[in-house]
Design an enzyme around this catalytic site. Structure first.
Site, PDB file in Angstrom:
ATOM      1  CG  ASP A   1      -1.443   0.952  -1.774  1.00 48.65           C
ATOM      2  OD1 ASP A   1      -0.960  -0.180  -1.986  1.00 48.65           O
ATOM      3  OD2 ASP A   1      -1.827   1.704  -2.691  1.00 48.65           O
TER       4      ASP A   1
ATOM      5  CG  HIS B   1       2.451  -8.491   1.738  1.00 49.62           C
ATOM      6  ND1 HIS B   1       1.833  -7.293   1.480  1.00 49.62           N
ATOM      7  CD2 HIS B   1       2.388  -9.190   0.578  1.00 49.62           C
ATOM      8  CE1 HIS B   1       1.404  -7.277   0.217  1.00 49.62           C
ATOM      9  NE2 HIS B   1       1.742  -8.410  -0.352  1.00 49.62           N
TER      10      HIS B   1
ATOM     11  CB  SER C   1     -13.440  -8.616  -3.041  1.00 51.94           C
ATOM     12  OG  SER C   1     -14.097  -7.948  -1.999  1.00 51.94           O
TER      13      SER C   1
ATOM     14  CG  LEU D   1      -7.932  -0.593  19.398  1.00 49.26           C
ATOM     15  CD1 LEU D   1      -8.392   0.763  18.837  1.00 49.26           C
ATOM     16  CD2 LEU D   1      -6.447  -0.779  19.080  1.00 49.26           C
TER      17      LEU D   1
HETATM   18  C1  FPP Z   1      -1.234  -3.320  -0.063  1.00 48.80           C
HETATM   19  O1  FPP Z   1       0.087  -3.059  -0.505  1.00 48.80           O
HETATM   20  C2  FPP Z   1      -1.226  -4.265   1.068  1.00 48.80           C
HETATM   21  C3  FPP Z   1      -1.866  -5.468   1.095  1.00 48.80           C
HETATM   22  C4  FPP Z   1      -2.682  -5.989  -0.014  1.00 48.80           C
HETATM   23  C5  FPP Z   1      -1.751  -6.378   2.245  1.00 48.80           C
HETATM   24  C6  FPP Z   1      -1.846  -5.744   3.592  1.00 48.80           C
HETATM   25  C7  FPP Z   1      -1.341  -6.707   4.591  1.00 48.80           C
HETATM   26  C8  FPP Z   1      -0.536  -6.422   5.613  1.00 48.80           C
HETATM   27  C9  FPP Z   1      -0.123  -5.047   5.979  1.00 48.80           C
HETATM   28  C10 FPP Z   1      -0.022  -7.575   6.390  1.00 48.80           C
HETATM   29  C11 FPP Z   1      -0.386  -7.662   7.804  1.00 48.80           C
HETATM   30  C12 FPP Z   1      -1.787  -7.482   8.146  1.00 48.80           C
HETATM   31  C13 FPP Z   1      -2.357  -8.036   9.240  1.00 48.80           C
HETATM   32  C14 FPP Z   1      -3.682  -7.549   9.670  1.00 48.80           C
HETATM   33  C15 FPP Z   1      -1.696  -9.113  10.009  1.00 48.80           C
HETATM   34  P1  FPP Z   1       0.490  -3.483  -1.986  1.00 48.80           P
HETATM   35  O2  FPP Z   1       0.961  -4.882  -1.961  1.00 48.80           O
HETATM   36  O3  FPP Z   1      -0.660  -3.238  -2.927  1.00 48.80           O
HETATM   37  O4  FPP Z   1       1.677  -2.508  -2.289  1.00 48.80           O
HETATM   38  P2  FPP Z   1       2.042  -1.814  -3.685  1.00 48.80           P
HETATM   39  O5  FPP Z   1       0.930  -0.858  -4.001  1.00 48.80           O
HETATM   40  O6  FPP Z   1       3.327  -1.117  -3.391  1.00 48.80           O
HETATM   41  O7  FPP Z   1       2.189  -2.908  -4.710  1.00 48.80           O
END
Ligand code: FPP
Length: 251
Positions: free
Chosen positions: A24, A41, A70, A135
């Site tokens: 997060d 991201h 989801s 892994l």
């Molecule tokens: C949550 O942070 C993160 C996500 C919903 C996306 C996670 C994806 C990645 C780390 C990209 C790469 C992953 C792979 C497996 C290639 P948020 O957007 O909710 O952050 P915030 O709470 O600060 O708004």
């Protein structure tokens, strides 16, 4: 469960065999830099790479990442589109390196919601890396713990209808194999970055006795030092699985 170290890995005394992570903070990380969320991201993808490398170095056997819940479909379409694009590119770009490092990659969740292009690449990545044993990387996409419970119940009910399972015999042991990740030990350590103290519908069944670790660090800022801190904290925990404290601690 403590995983078996690769012979060339300098091992700590206590290493969780399975780590599950809610990554997060990408959005906030980007906002602090006056950038769009997709920028966060992309930075998050780098942290994923660093975390996989750290797991390999430390002899962690299973890493499960919550990459897309989801509920994430409810985000603005531009952000969902950017994330899908990122997954597609990551699937093309990262797989060779993961395979070279003997990482088995799997995608866990309701995959039918993804485009044909993404599903095909996910399938190819899983097939290509299936026999790697250093892994196991579980990437949870369009996943929710409640969805997992519902699909487990549905599949058990189907087994009952086929006469393969006696409904009267359904208990924790007979239901467990129908949940996702039934073929790996439950997570030993759950890490959530970004400051929230929630499980957020991740692995609800599997986290029953998992040690929880929360950090304010935003996911793109996660580095070896942060992961080492989580590991040191885990090493100090006394895992009881519902039993009484050990005499050594004076329980
Ligand atoms: C949550 O942070 C993160 C996500 C919903 C996306 C996670 C994806 C990645 C780390 C990209 C790469 C992953 C792979 C497996 C290639 P948020 O957007 O909710 O952050 P915030 O709470 O600060 O708004």
């Amino acid at each position: 469960m403590t995983s078996r170290p690769a012979p060339h890995v300098a091992m700590r005394a206590i290493v969780p065999g399975h780590i599950a992570i809610v990554m997060d903070g990408n959005g906030r990380w980007a906002r602090r830099r006056a950038q769009p969320r997709s920028f966060g991201h992309r930075a998050g993808q780098k942290a994923v790479r660093a975390t996989v490398a750290w797991c390999l170095r430390n002899g962690v056997g299973v890493l499960t990442l919550f990459a897309f819940s989801s509920e994430n479909w409810k985000r603005p379409s531009t952000e969902v589109g950017a994330l899908m694009d990122l997954f597609l590119k990551a699937l093309d770009k990262e797989i060779d390196e993961l395979h070279k490092n003997q990482v088995r990659v799997r995608f866990i969740g309701e995959l039918s919601a993804f485009s044909e292009a993404i599903r095909t690449r996910m399938q190819h990545a899983a097939i290509r890396t299936a026999s790697n044993a250093r892994l196991t990387l579980n990437v949870c996409v369009n996943y929710g713990g409640r969805w997992d419970a519902a699909q487990a119940a549905r599949r058990a009910a189907e087994a009952v209808a086929r006469g393969e399972l006696d409904a009267a015999m359904i208990d924790e042991q007979t239901l467990a194999p129908y949940f996702c990740l039934a073929d790996v030990p439950a997570p030993d350590l759950f890490i959530r970055t970004g400051g929230e103290h929630r499980v957020s519908n991740f692995l609800l069944w599997q986290l029953a006795y998992t040690e929880l670790y929360f950090t304010n660090t935003l996911w793109p800022d996660v580095d070896d030092a942060e992961l080492d801190r989580a590991l040191d904290d885990y090493a100090r925990r006394e895992r009881r699985f519902g039993c009484a404290p050990t005499a050594a601690r004076g329980g």
